[in-house]
Design an enzyme around this catalytic site. Structure first.
Site, PDB file in Angstrom:
ATOM      1  CG  ASP A 108      -2.556 -35.005 -27.772  1.00  0.00           C
ATOM      2  OD1 ASP A 108      -2.884 -35.851 -26.930  1.00  0.00           O
ATOM      3  OD2 ASP A 108      -2.796 -33.786 -27.640  1.00  0.00           O
ATOM      4  CG  ASP A 154      -4.151 -32.144 -20.652  1.00  0.00           C
ATOM      5  OD1 ASP A 154      -2.996 -32.346 -21.062  1.00  0.00           O
ATOM      6  OD2 ASP A 154      -5.143 -32.126 -21.411  1.00  0.00           O
TER       7      ASP A 154
HETATM    8  C1  DGJ Z   1      -4.157 -32.539 -25.188  1.00  0.00           C
HETATM    9  C2  DGJ Z   1      -2.789 -32.397 -24.618  1.00  0.00           C
HETATM   10  O1  DGJ Z   1      -2.712 -33.049 -23.391  1.00  0.00           O
HETATM   11  C3  DGJ Z   1      -2.421 -30.931 -24.498  1.00  0.00           C
HETATM   12  O2  DGJ Z   1      -1.151 -30.778 -23.932  1.00  0.00           O
HETATM   13  C4  DGJ Z   1      -2.475 -30.308 -25.850  1.00  0.00           C
HETATM   14  O3  DGJ Z   1      -1.469 -30.841 -26.681  1.00  0.00           O
HETATM   15  C5  DGJ Z   1      -3.838 -30.521 -26.480  1.00  0.00           C
HETATM   16  N1  DGJ Z   1      -4.227 -31.897 -26.475  1.00  0.00           N
HETATM   17  C6  DGJ Z   1      -3.872 -30.020 -27.887  1.00  0.00           C
HETATM   18  O4  DGJ Z   1      -5.057 -30.267 -28.510  1.00  0.00           O
END
Ligand code: DGJ
Length: 732
Positions: free
Chosen positions: A478, A546
């Site tokens: 991430d 997301d």
């Molecule tokens: C952002 C990501 O897009 C989510 O899927 C998740 O992993 C969160 N970060 C976790 O902090």
């Protein structure tokens, strides 16, 4: 009126130019760069500068390329270098340059003249053309590279810049490559976005002047604007008609793509790393290599261009593009930070019950002094949190094995919370201005990857996980913050920060891939905002957004699908959106399928549906991942969106149809015309992914490919059948 005032001079210039052109063309060097369908033709002019004289369908007789320039009688070209293959500045060029330099003596002029070229055949499909150009006054050289992928019609262009002047040269602009196109009109499809709203398209006619697509965000560079675009020539291309060029910069940091429509109505495209706040000081003898700019040109519309690009990506760029991918259950949205070993062990059982390949443990498993119980603390402290995981990750990996599923884990190794031991120990590893207050993006800061010690640390985060847990099967990488207050305590030249950050990241990823060549890794960035073809060399898949509301996803996945193959697009079934589980699952199946839901809260039918859908997905994933993708009905223009995947033999396909309009009685009024089928084969249609207890309204008739492509087929989409998945099978 204006034309008249410059009339005489203009006529004189035209006459002189056409004289020069006619007289010297025979001595000019013409270099066609050909792929299966296209040619990019480079040619030197009277002053030995290298220009682009053609980009279009290739001609059978290569000699005829030499005749192309004389066929254009556009307005005066005063500079002699308007069509430069790699435009310079400070000499005759009056347009946007690809390169601007300040020489060691402070002079800012550059003229690049052709010296020689060679073409190497790398294998039966790829060739590399190298052209050496030099300044006649300064000891300054630029090598231009054109790597062609013949079957896929893809070209990658980049450059190498070096000099042997008596001191440093400053590169004020250092683009990867340029293109020069002629057409009646040009139409740009570009993208913009933000968190949960990634890949929003806009298509407009290009007007005179410069349109710049760029990013200055540093890390998750394409959050607001991704480095991909397409340009239609003459008229806006449709899925199946028209000439269209796709372009993309292979760079995971700040980029800049200039599209300039000039006084002659020709389009100059210059793409490269963004020179914003980044003049590069180049030492004598040092070679500066730019990232690659890739392009694919099709004369059969956007559909063919994207299928060519998908094939190229799978064959050459995307890590393990022809390989396997793991379906998964992620715990982010089902637990957020609130979990412990007992809860996770239960989720491992759910993973098995659901029928996916792997459990993916998300954010929140680490940090002790400042436990990672929300996003304000702990980032950077990659030790298992003792109260949540007293027996470490190892016991979870072991438990996963007991449940016969694999185990993957989330990391965000480039980042740090100010509230962390890492920050306390190494404040100098953090990107921040020494004299200014800190400014946070999601309560965190970026680590300084220009610093080799930080690179070692980030590599160590991954390496330690694998060393301690050799059976770890997957990494979700991430990256949730942009760069504010760009400053490195390590660098002496701050202007190199943005560039060296990305180089530092690549060096870490290269080390990881040397030691762990194929372990699947998802490129995630708090939603989309990082994907590009340089990063995808190290990652098997990316996280588009997301926003997993399936209705939103139909639109977003549609746009991503122009540029990235389905196998690389991670789609998770979550609780976003109002649609039933079937709709959500059907949409997620159009790429690399995963789940992020509370499995034990699913009712019996929902669970049964998901389990069956996974079996169907496993049967069809070779076609979704490796087949040809056809966009049949655009969600932006229709009440029903339709996307189809077909295997190479054209005997099996899968067709996804969705109601995207909530208005009264909206549905599939007309048949949906399929594409790519064999007109002579007969196909049987069968409905897949039926919700338990729901009958299909699809009959068992067979139809010829001709019928399905000419008349089409009505999948009977309506409010009570808002999502319909069909199998197509050729029958004897
Ligand atoms: C952002 C990501 O897009 C989510 O899927 C998740 O992993 C969160 N970060 C976790 O902090």
């Amino acid at each position: 009126m204006q034309k008249n005032t410059r009339g005489l001079m203009g006529i004189a210039a035209i006459t002189l130019l056409s004289f020069l052109q006619q007289d010297v063309f025979s001595q000019n060097i013409t270099i066609p760069v050909e792929t299966q369908h296209n040619a990019l033709v480079l040619q030197t002019n009277a002053s030995n500068n290298l220009g682009i004289v053609y980009l279009g369908p290739k001609l059978a007789d290569k000699k005829e390329y030499e005749n192309i320039p004389a066929m254009y009688k556009q307005t005066a070209e005063y500079t002699g270098v308007a069509n430069a293959a790699y435009a310079t500045s400070g000499s005759r060029n009056l347009f946007e340059p690809a390169i601007t330099v300040t020489h060691a003596d402070g002079n800012g002029s550059l003229d690049l003249q052709y010296v020689k070229h060679e073409t190497k055949k790398l294998d039966d499909n790829t060739s590399l053309l190298t052209i050496i150009t030099k300044d006649p006054v300064y000891d300054f050289e630029v090598k231009l590279f054109y790597k062609t992928y013949f079957r896929e019609d893809v070209t990658e262009q980049w450059s190498e810049i070096k000099h042997n002047e008596k001191g440093n040269v400053v590169l004020q602009k250092f683009a990867s490559a340029g293109l020069y196109l002629k057409a009646d009109n040009f139409y740009l499809r570009q993208y913009h976005g933000d968190w949960a709203r990634e890949m929003q398209p806009e298509e407009t006619r290009i007007t005179h002047g410069i349109k710049t697509l760029d990013s200055k965000l540093g890390t998750r560079a394409d959050l607001f604007q991704p480095p991909v675009f397409m340009v239609s020539l003459n008229k806006p291309a449709t899925e199946d008609e028209g000439s269209v060029l796709y372009g993309a910069l292979e760079w995971s940091g700040n980029f800049r793509i200039d599209l300039e429509l000039d006084n002659q109505d020709n389009l100059r495209i210059i793409a490269g790393v963004n020179n914003h706040a980044s003049p590069y000081t180049l030492k004598p003898g040092e070679v500066f290599t730019t990232p690659a700019f890739l392009s694919v040109l099709s004369h059969k519309g956007k559909g063919e261009a994207s299928r060519q690009l998908h094939a190229w990506a799978r064959n050459y760029k995307l890590l393990d593009g022809k390989g396997n991918r793991l379906t998964l259950l992620n715990n982010w949205e089902s637990t957020y930070f609130d979990f412990n070993e007992t809860k996770l062990k239960a989720l491992l059982k759910d993973t098995k019950e659901l029928g996916v390949d792997m459990f993916l443990l998300d954010d929140g498993w680490f940090a002790n002094k400042y436990p990672r119980n929300d996003d304000h603390a702990g980032l950077g402290d990659w030790q298992e949190n003792k109260s949540k995981l007293p027996n470490g990750v190892a016991s979870l990996v072991h438990e996963a094995e007991n449940n016969k599923v694999k185990f993957g884990i989330w990391v965000e190794p480039e980042m740090v919370n100010p509230k962390s031991e890492l920050y306390e120990k190494h404040p100098d590893w953090v990107v921040k201005q020494p004299k200014r207050p800190e400014y946070y993006f999601r309560n965190q800061l970026v680590l300084d990857l220009t610093n080799p010690q930080v690179q070692d640390f980030v590599f160590g985060v991954i390496d330690n996980l694998f060393t301690k847990n050799p059976n770890l099967a997957y990494i979700k990488w991430d990256c949730n913050a942009v760069v504010y207050n760009a400053y490195s305590a390590h660098l002496t030249n701050q202007a190199h920060f943005y560039l060296q950050y990305v180089q530092g990241l690549y060096s870490v990823l290269q080390r990881i891939r040397k030691k762990y060549p194929t372990v699947p890794m998802m490129l995630c960035s708090g939603g989309g905002g990082r994907v590009d073809y340089a990063a995808l060399q190290y990652f098997t898949e990316f996280w588009p957004s997301d926003n997993t509301d399936p209705l939103e996803r139909i639109f977003m996945q549609w746009e991503y699908s122009y540029f990235y193959p389905a196998i690389s697009t991670s789609n998770h079934v979550t609780d976003w959106g109002k649609q039933p589980i079937k709709y959500r699952t059907d949409v997620a199946m159009m790429g690399k399928l995963g789940f992020d839901i509370v499995v034990n809260k699913l009712n019996t039918n929902d669970l049964k549906f998901c389990q069956d859908a996974l079996k169907t997905y496993n049967a069809y994933k070779p076609i979704i991942w490796q087949g040809d993708q056809y966009r049949l009905q655009d969600p932006g223009d229709n009440s029903v969106a339709a996307m189809m995947y077909l295997n190479a033999e054209k005997n099996t396909g899968i067709l996804f149809n969705y109601l995207v309009n909530n208005r009264y009685d909206a549905g599939s009024e007309r048949p949906i015309r399929m594409k790519g089928l064999d007109p002579e084969k007969r196909y049987q249609l069968k409905e897949l992914n039926l919700y338990p207890g729901t009958p299909s309204t699809i009959g068992d008739k067979t139809y010829t490919g001709e019928f399905l492509m000419t008349v089409g087929y009505n999948p009977d989409v309506k409010a009570s059948r808002a999502s319909v998945v069909l199998e197509l099978k050729a029958v004897e």
